[in-house]
Design a protein around this motif. Structure first.
Motif, short mmCIF file in Angstrom:
data_model
loop_
_atom_site.label_atom_id
_atom_site.label_comp_id
_atom_site.label_asym_id
_atom_site.label_seq_id
_atom_site.Cartn_x
_atom_site.Cartn_y
_atom_site.Cartn_z
N LYS A 7 0.84 -1.20 0.00
CA LYS A 7 0.00 0.00 0.00
C LYS A 7 0.87 1.25 0.00
CE LYS A 7 -2.28 3.44 2.24
NZ LYS A 7 -1.95 4.41 3.28
N GLY A 152 -8.22 8.14 5.86
CA GLY A 152 -7.18 7.17 6.16
C GLY A 152 -7.57 5.75 5.77
N ASP A 155 -5.61 2.30 4.27
CA ASP A 155 -4.94 1.29 5.11
C ASP A 155 -5.86 0.09 5.29
OD1 ASP A 155 -2.82 3.02 5.54
OD2 ASP A 155 -3.64 3.82 7.40
MG MG Z 1 -2.90 7.35 5.99
#
Ligand code: MG
Ligand code: ASP
Length: 412
Positions: A7, A152, A155
């Motif tokens: 990632k 976010g 992730d």
């Molecule tokens: Mg992040």
């Protein structure tokens, strides 16, 4: 072939040049024989810009259209990454969330992944594709609309793919070279951890260490996905970064492994509430309905049937909390003399799985703070964490003193 998930966060794909650098790293793993699933974030700053545009266009936006707009950043980087890999003669194809499909709930802007069918991507691997580049942060609702997973969220996309494909590891490339014992900007002696247990990482992430979305750590723990956090700006090596893994895979560990802090905590005290059965429910029920994330709670000893109740919550939820409690008072569900908000506080926490088997950590923490003249306002503990609320002006001092006291600069 074994599968690896890689990632790349926003700073790692911030320009065409950086995408090229990231693609080279992918090429190295392909050459080792892995089939790689690359999860990309939007270029850094892009998602903020998109959120800004949505707010400017429609302050009370329709969350479905918010998702339609903010999911676009990842679509761009996914396509560019696939093209870059193709230019390097690595057979690659990009996938948007709906094409996989990443099935999520319909909670727009905060959707949860429910299922990732692997057959479409596996069929392409079977045809010779070596890299599937997947747009992170997005999925598709049961109604067929594009969803996003919360800020976010790529992730979480990465860990979910690693779980679904049984990947050997999930490497999270970011702009820091791993997980530290505390914020190096506050304590110069902060040390990079080689390994950290899922549960510790979960505490650190939810306490505000921003390296990983909390949800991604929860998922990794549930499916036992080996997570590695590493910098995309440093030399590549198998030992680089921090491995987030099961406790059993960590041989030696300090009792305390991290000192976390959070600046934006507020302490709220209800003064003189009637102390009767059901009072806590009458206070915290409305707060939870109003979406206030209450963290620590202290009820004082009561005198003549009345008591003070103190709790902490994020600073930006103080108004919401006041409103909810005031409404409960007006309805006659609770009665109190006053509600005092102290927004000049910070939370400092010591985290470590070693606390389970070793006593005295709390005592040492309190002694250290008292030696520095720091007054503790509220205390909360769990099996592997002790948190205190203190005046914000002492936060840095407290973090440094605790880091020293627990000798976190030393390896176990
Ligand atoms: Mg992040
Ligand atoms: N681009 C999204 C964000 O900035 C998702 C992510 O990068 O994880 O929140």
């Amino acid at each position: 072939m074994p599968v690896l998930v890689m990632k790349f966060g926003g700073t790692s794909v911030a320009s065409l040049d950086r995408i090229r650098r990231a693609a080279k790293r992918v090429g190295v793993e392909v050459a080792k024989g892995y089939d790689v699933i690359v999860i990309v974030s939007a270029m850094s700053g892009k998602t903020n810009e998109l959120v800004g545009w949505v707010n400017e266009t429609s302050p009370l936006f329709d969350a479905r259209e918010y998702d339609a707009v903010v999911s676009s950043g990842e679509v761009v980087t996914a396509g560019l990454m696939a093209l870059t890999l193709q230019e390097m003669d690595v057979p690659a194809r990009s996938w948007q969330g709906w094409q996989v499909p990443v099935r999520t709930t319909s909670a727009h802007s905060a959707a949860r992944i429910e299922e990732i069918p692997t057959s479409n991507i596996i069929a392409k691997f079977d045809e010779g594709m070596r890299v599937a580049v997947v747009a992170g942060f997005q999925g598709i609702s049961p109604e067929g609309r594009v969803t996003t997973l919360g800020r976010g969220g790529s992730d979480t996309t990465a860990v979910a793919f690693a779980a679904a494909f049984g990947a050997e590891r999930c490497d999270i490339y970011t702009d820091v070279d791993g997980v530290y014992t505390t914020d190096p900007r506050i304590a110069a002696k902060a040390r990079k951890l080689d390994r950290i247990a899922f549960e510790e990482m979960l505490e650190l992430a939810s306490l505000g260490a921003k390296v990983l979305q909390t949800r991604s750590v929860e998922l990794a723990m549930r499916y036992n996905v080996k997570l590695r956090v590493l910098s995309s700006f440093e030399e590549q090596s198998d030992e680089a970064g921090t491995l987030v893994c099961a406790e059993e895979e960590i041989m030696e560990s300090n009792v305390v492994n991290g000192i976390a802090y959070s600046r934006d905590e507020a302490k709220m005290t209800l003064i003189s509430v009637a102390d009767r059965p059901g009072i806590a429910a009458a206070i915290f029920g409305p707060l939870s309905e109003a979406g206030v994330n209450v963290d620590m709670i202290v009820q004082n000893i009561s005198e003549e049937g009345r008591t003070d109740m103190t709790f902490s919550c994020p600073t930006d939820q103080v108004l919401r909390a006041e409103k909810a409690l005031d409404a409960a008072r007006v309805r006659g569900d609770i009665n109190y003399h006053d509600l005092v908000a102290d927004t000049d506080v910070a939370k400092v926490s010591a985290v470590g799985i070693g606390m389970r088997s070793q006593s005295g950590v709390a005592a040492q923490m309190f002694r250290t703070l008292s030696d520095e003249g720091v007054n503790i306002k509220v205390i909360a503990t769990s099996e592997i964490k002790i948190s205190v609320l203190i005046d914000r002006k002492y936060m840095e001092l407290a973090v440094q003193a605790l880091h020293d006291a627990f000798e976190l600069e030393r390896t176990a």
